[in-house]
Structure formats: structure tokens, C-alpha cells
Design a protein around this motif. Structure first.
Motif, PDB file in Angstrom:
ATOM      1  N   VAL A 308       5.178   3.368  -0.893  1.00 44.60           N
ATOM      2  CA  VAL A 308       5.455   4.437  -1.850  1.00 44.60           C
ATOM      3  C   VAL A 308       6.612   5.317  -1.374  1.00 44.60           C
ATOM      4  CG1 VAL A 308       3.835   6.188  -0.976  1.00 44.60           C
ATOM      5  CG2 VAL A 308       4.357   6.074  -3.437  1.00 44.60           C
ATOM      6  N   THR A 309       6.766   5.459  -0.065  1.00 44.84           N
ATOM      7  CA  THR A 309       7.862   6.277   0.449  1.00 44.84           C
ATOM      8  C   THR A 309       9.205   5.730  -0.042  1.00 44.84           C
ATOM      9  OG1 THR A 309       6.511   6.670   2.391  1.00 44.84           O
ATOM     10  CG2 THR A 309       8.798   7.336   2.534  1.00 44.84           C
ATOM     11  N   SER A 383       9.659  13.595   8.599  1.00 44.23           N
ATOM     12  CA  SER A 383       8.647  12.744   9.223  1.00 44.23           C
ATOM     13  C   SER A 383       7.575  12.470   8.184  1.00 44.23           C
ATOM     14  CB  SER A 383       8.054  13.479  10.428  1.00 44.23           C
ATOM     15  OG  SER A 383       6.944  12.772  10.939  1.00 44.23           O
ATOM     16  N   VAL A 384       7.089  11.246   8.133  1.00 46.06           N
ATOM     17  CA  VAL A 384       6.154  10.893   7.057  1.00 46.06           C
ATOM     18  C   VAL A 384       5.231   9.745   7.443  1.00 46.06           C
ATOM     19  CG1 VAL A 384       7.824   9.299   6.007  1.00 46.06           C
ATOM     20  CG2 VAL A 384       6.006  10.263   4.596  1.00 46.06           C
ATOM     21  N   GLY A 385       4.052   9.753   6.892  1.00 49.50           N
ATOM     22  CA  GLY A 385       3.165   8.595   6.968  1.00 49.50           C
ATOM     23  C   GLY A 385       1.965   8.743   7.863  1.00 49.50           C
ATOM     24  N   GLU A 386       2.038   9.625   8.835  1.00 51.52           N
ATOM     25  CA  GLU A 386       0.941   9.806   9.788  1.00 51.52           C
ATOM     26  C   GLU A 386       1.185  11.130  10.500  1.00 51.52           C
ATOM     27  OE1 GLU A 386       1.475   7.196  13.230  1.00 51.52           O
ATOM     28  OE2 GLU A 386       3.460   6.702  12.450  1.00 51.52           O
ATOM     29  N   ALA A 410       6.147  15.718   6.182  1.00 47.56           N
ATOM     30  CA  ALA A 410       5.694  15.611   4.794  1.00 47.56           C
ATOM     31  C   ALA A 410       4.371  14.875   4.699  1.00 47.56           C
ATOM     32  CB  ALA A 410       6.754  14.880   3.975  1.00 47.56           C
ATOM     33  N   TRP A 411       3.345  15.611   4.286  1.00 44.61           N
ATOM     34  CA  TRP A 411       2.052  14.951   4.033  1.00 44.61           C
ATOM     35  C   TRP A 411       1.932  14.606   2.565  1.00 44.61           C
ATOM     36  CZ3 TRP A 411      -1.794  15.961   0.544  1.00 44.61           C
ATOM     37  CH2 TRP A 411      -2.909  15.108   0.626  1.00 44.61           C
ATOM     38  N   GLN A 413       0.487  10.903  -0.118  1.00 42.82           N
ATOM     39  CA  GLN A 413      -0.201   9.622  -0.179  1.00 42.82           C
ATOM     40  C   GLN A 413       0.371   8.786  -1.323  1.00 42.82           C
ATOM     41  OE1 GLN A 413      -4.134  11.551  -1.120  1.00 42.82           O
ATOM     42  NE2 GLN A 413      -4.742  10.607   0.823  1.00 42.82           N
ATOM     43  N   THR A 414       0.088   7.502  -1.291  1.00 38.46           N
ATOM     44  CA  THR A 414       0.475   6.640  -2.412  1.00 38.46           C
ATOM     45  C   THR A 414      -0.024   7.264  -3.723  1.00 38.46           C
ATOM     46  OG1 THR A 414       0.237   4.735  -0.951  1.00 38.46           O
ATOM     47  CG2 THR A 414       0.299   4.293  -3.320  1.00 38.46           C
ATOM     48  N   THR A 496      -8.872  13.496  -0.863  1.00 36.06           N
ATOM     49  CA  THR A 496      -7.754  12.740  -0.290  1.00 36.06           C
ATOM     50  C   THR A 496      -8.184  11.675   0.717  1.00 36.06           C
ATOM     51  OG1 THR A 496      -7.560  14.264   1.574  1.00 36.06           O
ATOM     52  CG2 THR A 496      -6.313  14.827  -0.419  1.00 36.06           C
ATOM     53  N   ASP A 498      -8.637  12.541   3.782  1.00 33.04           N
ATOM     54  CA  ASP A 498      -8.150  13.078   5.052  1.00 33.04           C
ATOM     55  C   ASP A 498      -8.980  14.267   5.532  1.00 33.04           C
ATOM     56  OD1 ASP A 498      -5.955  11.474   5.798  1.00 33.04           O
ATOM     57  OD2 ASP A 498      -4.688  12.437   4.306  1.00 33.04           O
ATOM     58  N   ARG A 513      -7.644  10.203   8.730  1.00 37.76           N
ATOM     59  CA  ARG A 513      -8.601   9.760   7.724  1.00 37.76           C
ATOM     60  C   ARG A 513     -10.032   9.996   8.189  1.00 37.76           C
ATOM     61  NH1 ARG A 513      -6.049   8.222   2.883  1.00 37.76           N
ATOM     62  NH2 ARG A 513      -8.105   7.383   2.423  1.00 37.76           N
ATOM     63  N   ARG A 524      -1.239   2.113   5.689  1.00 37.62           N
ATOM     64  CA  ARG A 524      -2.659   2.213   5.509  1.00 37.62           C
ATOM     65  C   ARG A 524      -3.307   0.841   5.509  1.00 37.62           C
ATOM     66  NH1 ARG A 524      -5.243   4.910   0.385  1.00 37.62           N
ATOM     67  NH2 ARG A 524      -3.358   6.149   0.250  1.00 37.62           N
TER      68      ARG A 524
HETATM   69  C1  WT7 Z   1      -2.151   8.639   4.345  1.00 38.23           C
HETATM   70  C2  WT7 Z   1      -1.497   8.113   3.110  1.00 38.23           C
HETATM   71  C3  WT7 Z   1       2.937   9.573   2.721  1.00 38.23           C
HETATM   72  C4  WT7 Z   1       3.421   8.328   2.122  1.00 38.23           C
HETATM   73  C5  WT7 Z   1       3.337   7.173   3.067  1.00 38.23           C
HETATM   74  C6  WT7 Z   1       1.917   6.807   3.439  1.00 38.23           C
HETATM   75  C7  WT7 Z   1      -1.469   9.849   6.213  1.00 38.23           C
HETATM   76  C8  WT7 Z   1       0.792  10.628   5.429  1.00 38.23           C
HETATM   77  C9  WT7 Z   1       1.169  12.299   6.756  1.00 38.23           C
HETATM   78  C10 WT7 Z   1       1.621  13.428   7.511  1.00 38.23           C
HETATM   79  C11 WT7 Z   1      -0.408  13.378   8.669  1.00 38.23           C
HETATM   80  C12 WT7 Z   1      -0.103  11.774   7.054  1.00 38.23           C
HETATM   81  C13 WT7 Z   1      -2.695  10.500   5.628  1.00 38.23           C
HETATM   82  C14 WT7 Z   1      -2.676  10.031   4.185  1.00 38.23           C
HETATM   83  N1  WT7 Z   1      -0.297  10.728   6.213  1.00 38.23           N
HETATM   84  N2  WT7 Z   1       1.681  11.561   5.756  1.00 38.23           N
HETATM   85  N3  WT7 Z   1       2.822  13.986   7.315  1.00 38.23           N
HETATM   86  N4  WT7 Z   1       0.792  13.928   8.453  1.00 38.23           N
HETATM   87  N5  WT7 Z   1      -0.885  12.318   8.003  1.00 38.23           N
HETATM   88  O1  WT7 Z   1       1.163   6.701   2.278  1.00 38.23           O
HETATM   89  O2  WT7 Z   1      -0.093   4.611   2.800  1.00 38.23           O
HETATM   90  O3  WT7 Z   1      -0.779   6.153   0.932  1.00 38.23           O
HETATM   91  O4  WT7 Z   1      -1.096   6.791   3.346  1.00 38.23           O
HETATM   92  O5  WT7 Z   1      -1.201   8.710   5.395  1.00 38.23           O
HETATM   93  O6  WT7 Z   1      -3.827  10.027   6.286  1.00 38.23           O
HETATM   94  O7  WT7 Z   1      -3.947  10.043   3.571  1.00 38.23           O
HETATM   95  P1  WT7 Z   1      -0.217   5.997   2.298  1.00 38.23           P
END
Ligand code: WT7
Length: 645
Positions: A308-309, A383-386, A410-411, A413-414, A496, A498, A513, A524
């Protein structure tokens, strides 16, 4: 708990579009009158065929569950990403394409050229009988044709489903079948880090398990000799007979734009469905405010369009804003750990948006790979994704950005379509490891396990209480699953998955999570999916999979496997099972550790106690907690004794 480190707004960023006061005002405006706020944004930021008169129309309650935004409006997403920029910015570079091979020429595609390419691709699809509402699967390398294909779908109102090129033939087949797509767009091969990815061969393998598939359009990318069967056509052949005029299809705001499969805690991956107008507005709005984008800047989101990013921050967000977006075919670590910084210098990248896992991998190689490059163009980092660990954060800030570039953690999700919580540059001071504050229109709430809202500083489960335009609209083909998955854990709220802490300054710290989803290198993975793959193997009776801390990937995959009677668990079988999962799902699902277990710890009702398995995988065997409810507490001793280190 108060946090020792806070990074104030400095340098160029005191002149950003947003400042702390303006952020507070915007947040307040969106919170107090969401209807007029979003109608205003929607009409100012997007080009409509029929402008909407209503904004959000939604309810998260069971009796009246629905989510709609701008429902009486009409637009076309591709026209917003292309046509509306032509008159003034037709010669602006839309996409800079950086190839895998460092010495090879980059490509610069202007908005005018991109428009023509997309129209031609759209006509190729039309000539194949693709019509509004049809699903089109993309299984593509990171080449410009992937962007043309996605936008071509949007132009004619077809729904794209991009499947990451690293997924296996089986995973691809499942995704083709689930949404009933009759057509796949692929390439002969992909390239990454000097290696070839046999995409066309994978599609051929998937086709035997995907009866809905009728046609495969193959882009010639590497020139590899691939067998072409009856269902296959070369893209370059199909192009020869089409025009470059293709009027954009008028789409209702709520018509689906794309499906993107993502893992959950149970069952098969879900087809997350996004809308046309609401999604586009969210990608457009969040791109603009989270990165304070200004014309002339080069924006690089180093993700793959299979996630999705890539959808929101390589394609739709930047292109809707008329920005210059960089698309990179290669890997951050190839040919060496300097590649990212060389690409930054080569294309004078202003903003880099990447994942903590990449930063940790590069950090390990030492600072010299960074320091030998210039990077003076780099003014903003993302920074993104975790969760980003403070050590990686400081390295990114101090070494990569030399202290001048803020980090947008950036927090999202898809499911959310775009960024939800982040420190907006110039507007929100940063704390290393915190995603900071919600964007305007985002209403986070922490609740305890009973669903009681927590106020002030607290730790709990992260919910969102109000709809926002970019929210997913459904699970493809399964309305009930959509409601069940997200709106029943805590009634009336979007959950979410999370866990999160809010500190005394109102900053949000995502802790990861709380469900059975693990985050491997920012991707994920459902533990259930890995387990299903393992039990498909003839030697396996039962499997349980948990996450474990991993210094580069964030989380690694730890699998416990019980074998069928008479089978011996030796190293050879361990290797075979690991290779099996890799083949069944794809390299990202490869277990890091696999332990043979005579039995799994279960309650008397037969439920696997994952809490214990997680502790053992983490190596935290001194505090396994209460094991008295286990059917056979002795199982745990064996697991501890045979832990894989
Ligand atoms: C999950 C979503 C964000 C788009 C890419 C991943 C974790 C995502 C962060 C962040 C801490 C984060 C969460 C979320 N996550 N960004 N900046 N800080 N955790 O998308 O595959 O849908 O995963 O990624 O746990 O629920 P995704």
C-alpha cells in the motif's frame, strides 16, 4: 512517563506550510465540523466531473453499518493524476525511474508522456474487453509500465489488484481467483539486486490453479526468452494497434479503485477494497501535509508498488499533487550499502520515505557508506511500516540527515489508505520512536481489553472512533468479514490491531500488533498463513507460528512444528520445511527458526497458548507465567529445552 528527548522544529522547517498553531487549528476544524472541512478539501484538492454535496455518511454500528464519502460526486482518479496537470505542468517530470543496474540510464517521464502511455495502456485493456468494474491483476517488477498499468485501470474504471512480485505462484493464484480477475499484467522477468525474478513463469504456474484467468499481457522488461502460450500477448504487440486517445471514465465517488490483499490474524489474506474519491483525497491530502511537498522537489518512496505504501506514496499521492516521484527498481544494499545515497545524489532527492528494516540493514554496514556521499539535497526523511527503534532513528537523523532533516514517522495501515499518525514537519516536534500526533480528521482512542476508553497518558489497544475519507470500504467478496474483523472487537469503533501508548504530551507510541499478525521487515504476515503452509507438508501434523525479535527485520518468524508419527525431525527436514514455506507463500514468509516439538502447549479446551510460545521464541523462559491451565504442563519443559537459538 515523560520522554527525555524531544527534537524541536528547526532550520528550513520553521517556514513550512504548517506550524504548530496552524496544525492545531486544522485539527480542530476537522474535528469540530468534519462535513464542511472535508467538502472544502475535496473540492479544493480534486477535480470533479460532478462535485459532491455531502462528505462523510457512515455508521460503525451493527444495525446501520455503512461507510460512504462524497457519495453524490463523480470523478476519475487517473484524470486527477494526469490530465489536470497537463496545461500548466505537462513538461514537469512525473516519474524518475532508477534502474536496478547502477550504470544504466535513468528514465524521466513527464506528465504529458505519462498521460499518453496511460491512455495507450488503457486502450490495450479495452481492446482485451476489460470494462468498468472488472478486476485486473498486476504482477509486475518496479518498472514504469507498472505505473502505466495501474493508472490505465483507473482511467477505464477497472479495479486493479497488485500482487507483490515476491509472492509465490500459489499466492498469486489465490489472489487471482479470489477477485475473479480474467486478466493478469506481468513482465517477462523482474530484476532486483542483480538477480532475475521469473514473473512470467510464475504466472504460467499460477494459471493452472486459477481457472478465471483468460489473458496475460506480458511487458518485455529484461528481454528474457519466455514461452508464450495461447492466453499470452506481448504488450508491445498490443500497443501497435491502439490510439493514444482515451477519455477518462466518469466514476462514482464510491466506485472501487483497487483491491490489495493483506494478511490478518485468521484465514486467507483479505482483499482490502478502496474507493475512488475518498482514497484519492486521503492519498493527496496526506502526501501534501505529511511531506510538505513543494513543486520542484523530488520525492522518493522506496517501497514496492506491491504494497500500500507504493500505491499511496509512489503513485496516487504524488501524482495527484503533480509531484516528481522516484521509482526504484533495485535494492538498498546492492551493489553495496551506498546505493540509496548514490541515488539520492544522482537525482537530487529532497524527501526519502523508507522502512526501518532498510535503515537497520544499512546501519550495520557502517557510516562510511553514507558519509562518502553528498546528500545535501535531502531535506526530509520518512519512516514507515513498523516501529522505528530510537537507535535507528538517531542514525537516520544524525548520520543520514546530518541533523537538518526532520523524520516523519508515519503510522498507518493498508486499511487506512494513507498516513494517520505522524509528526508533520514544521508543525509537530519529534520524539525518536514516536509517530507523534494524529493528522487532521483522525480520531484515535486507546481502550483497555474490555473496551473502556482510556484518557490521558495510558497504554491500550488503538482504535479510531470516526471514519476518515481514506478508510477501506470492504473486504472483497465478504462484507461480513469486513465488519467482523474491524468493528466487533470494540463495538462501534474501528480496531487497528495495534497496541499503543500515549504519553503525557499526547504523543502516540505504537508498540506493535496485539493480534496474531507479525511484522517482518515492515510487511505484514499472518501467523495463520504460515501455519497453513506448514501443515500442507506431508510430514507435518501441526504447526504454531509466532514472531520473535530480529535486529534487522524487526520481527522474525519462529515456527513450532509437530511431525506425523514415524517422521524424524532432523536438519534436512528442517531445511526442507523452511524451503517449503518459502515456495508456498514467498521469500518474506521464510521461517527464521523452526523447532520440532513433540506437542504444542494447549489449554484443556485445545487452544494453543501462544503467549508461552512467544516467550520461548524470545528466549524469555524465566517468566512463562501461569502454565497451570495447560492440559499437559510438561510440554513446556521440552519446548524450553529444545529452543532453537
Ligand atoms: C501495520 C500495518 C503503513 C503502511 C505499510 C504497512 C505497523 C506501520 C508503523 C509505524 C509503528 C507501524 C502497524 C500497522 N506500522 N507503520 N510508523 N510505527 N508501526 O502496512 O502491511 O498494512 O501494516 O504496520 O503494526 O498495524 P500494513
Amino acid at each position: 512517563m515523560t520522554d527525555p528527548e524531544i527534537y524541536p522544529i528547526t532550520g528550513d522547517w520553521t517556514n513550512a506550510s504548517l506550524n504548530p498553531k496552524r496544525y492545531e487549528d486544522l485539527y480542530e476544524a476537522a474535528a469540530s465540523s468534519p462535513g464542511s472541512f472535508w467538502l472544502d478539501q475535496a473540492t479544493k484538492r480534486l477535480d470533479w466531473i460532478e462535485p459532491p454535496t455531502i462528505a462523510g455518511d457512515w455508521s460503525f454500528a451493527k444495525a446501520d453499518f455503512h461507510i460512504r464519502w462524497f457519495a453524490d460526486g463523480q470523478l476519475n482518479v487517473a484524470a486527477n493524476c494526469l490530465d489536470r496537470h497537463l496545461a500548466k505542468n505537462g513538461d514537469t517530470v512525473a516519474i524518475i525511474w532508477e534502474p536496478d543496474e547502477p550504470g544504466e540510464a535513468a528514465r524521466h517521464i513527464t506528465y504529458r508522456q505519462l498521460h499518453a502511455e496511460v491512455c495507450r495502456f488503457a486502450n490495450v485493456l479495452k481492446a482485451q474487453g476489460v470494462a468498468k468494474g472488472d478486476r485486473v491483476t498486476l504482477y509486475m517488477p518496479m518498472i514504469p509500465e507498472a505505473a502505466y498499468a495501474a493508472l490505465a485501470c483507473a482511467r477505464i474504471g477497472a479495479i486493479h489488484s497488485v500482487v507483490f512480485g515476491g509472492f509465490s505462484a500459489d499466492a498469486l493464484a489465490g489472489r487471482i481467483e479470489d477477485c475473479g480477475s480474467k486478466i493478469v499484467i506481468t513482465a517477462d522477468e523482474g530484476r532486483r539486486g542483480g538477480k532475475r525474478i521469473t514473473l512470467k513463469a510464475c504466472v504460467d504456474e499460477a494459471a493452472s490453479r486459477a481457472p478465471s484467468l483468460e489473458r496475460v499481457i506480458v511487458v518485455r522488461a529484461t528481454g528474457a526468452d519466455v514461452p508464450m502460450g495461447e492466453r499470452d500477448i506481448w504488450y508491445h504487440d498490443a500497443l501497435a494497434t491502439v490510439s493514444d486517445i482515451c477519455p477518462p471514465e466518469p466514476m462514482a465517488a464510491e466506485d472501487p479503485l483497487f483491491i490489495l490483499y493483506t494478511s490478518g490474524s485468521t484465514g486467507k489474506p483479505k482483499g482490502v477494497l478502496h474507493s475512488s474519491a475518498g482514497y484519492l483525497l486521503w492519498a493527496d491530502f496526506t502526501f501534501k501535509i505529511a511531506f510538505d511537498y513543494k513543486p520542484g522537489q523530488v520525492f522518493w518512496c522506496a517501497a514496492d508498488i506491491g504494497w500500500v505504501t507504493g500505491h499511496s506514496y509512489i503513485l496516487y499521492g504524488p501524482l495527484s499533487n503533480g509531484a516528481t516521484t522516484l521509482m526504484f527498481e533495485g535494492l538498498p544494499t546492492w551493489p553495496d550499502a551506498s546505493r540509496i545515497w548514490q541515488v539520492v545524489d544522482r537525482h537530487k532527492v529532497h524527501t526519502l520515505f523508507t522502512a526501518p528494516t532498510a535503515l537497520r540493514a544499512l546501519m550495520k554496514e557502517g557510516d562510511d557508506f553514507v558519509r562518502r556521499t553528498d546528500r545535501s539535497s535531502l531535506k526530509l526523511l520518512g519512516s514507515v511500516g513498523e516501529p522505528i527503534n530510537p537507535e535507528a532513528w538517531r542514525w537516520y537523523h544524525d548520520v543520514v540527515g546530518e541533523g537538518r532533516a526532520p523524520i516523519v514517522d508515519a503510522w498507518w495501515q493498508t486499511e487506512t489508505g494513507g498516513i494517520m499518525i505522524a509528526p508533520l514537519p514544521g508543525a509537530v516536534p519529534m520524539k525518536p520512536g514516536s509517530a507523534a500526533k494524529p493528522l487532521p480528521g483522525v480520531m484515535p482512542q486507546l481502550v483497555d481489553d474490555q473496551g473502556t476508553p482510556l484518557t490521558g497518558p495510558a497504554s491500550g489497544n488503538l482504535c479510531i472512533t470516526q471514519s476518515w475519507p481514506g478508510q477501506m470500504r470492504g473486504v472483497w467478496g465478504d462484507d461480513e468479514r469486513f465488519f467482523q474483523t474491524y468493528f466487533t472487537t470494540y463495538e462501534g469503533k474501528y480496531f487497528t490491531g495495534d497496541g499503543c501508548r500515549r504519553d503525557a504530551d499526547g504523543y502516540y507510541w505504537i508498540t506493535g500488533r496485539v493480534d496474531d499478525v507479525i511484522n517482518v521487515s515492515g510487511h505484514r504476515m499472518g501467523t495463520a498463513e504460515v501455519e497453513s503452509a506448514l501443515v500442507l507438508h506431508e510430514a507435518v501434523a501441526e504447526a504454531a507460528v509466532v514472531g520473535m525479535p530480529h535486529d534487522v527485520k524487526g520481527q522474525g518468524i519462529y515456527a513450532y512444528v509437530t511431525l506425523n508419527a514415524g517422521v524424524t525431525g532432523d536438519d534436512e527436514l528442517r531445511r526442507a520445511l523452511i524451503a517449503w514455506v518459502r515456495h508456498e507463500i514467498g521469500p518474506i514468509a521464510t521461517p527464521d527458526k523452526l523447532q520440532f516439538a513433540p506437542a504444542l502447549p494447549k489449554t484443556r479446551s485445545g487452544k494453543i497458548m501462544r503467549r508461552i510460545l512467544r516467550k520461548i521464541a524470545e528466549g524469555d523462559t524465566s517468566s512463562l507465567g501461569d502454565t497451570s491451565t495447560l492440559a499437559d504442563p510438561a510440554v513446556v519443559d521440552d519446548l524450553v529445552a529444545n529452543r532453537v537459538v
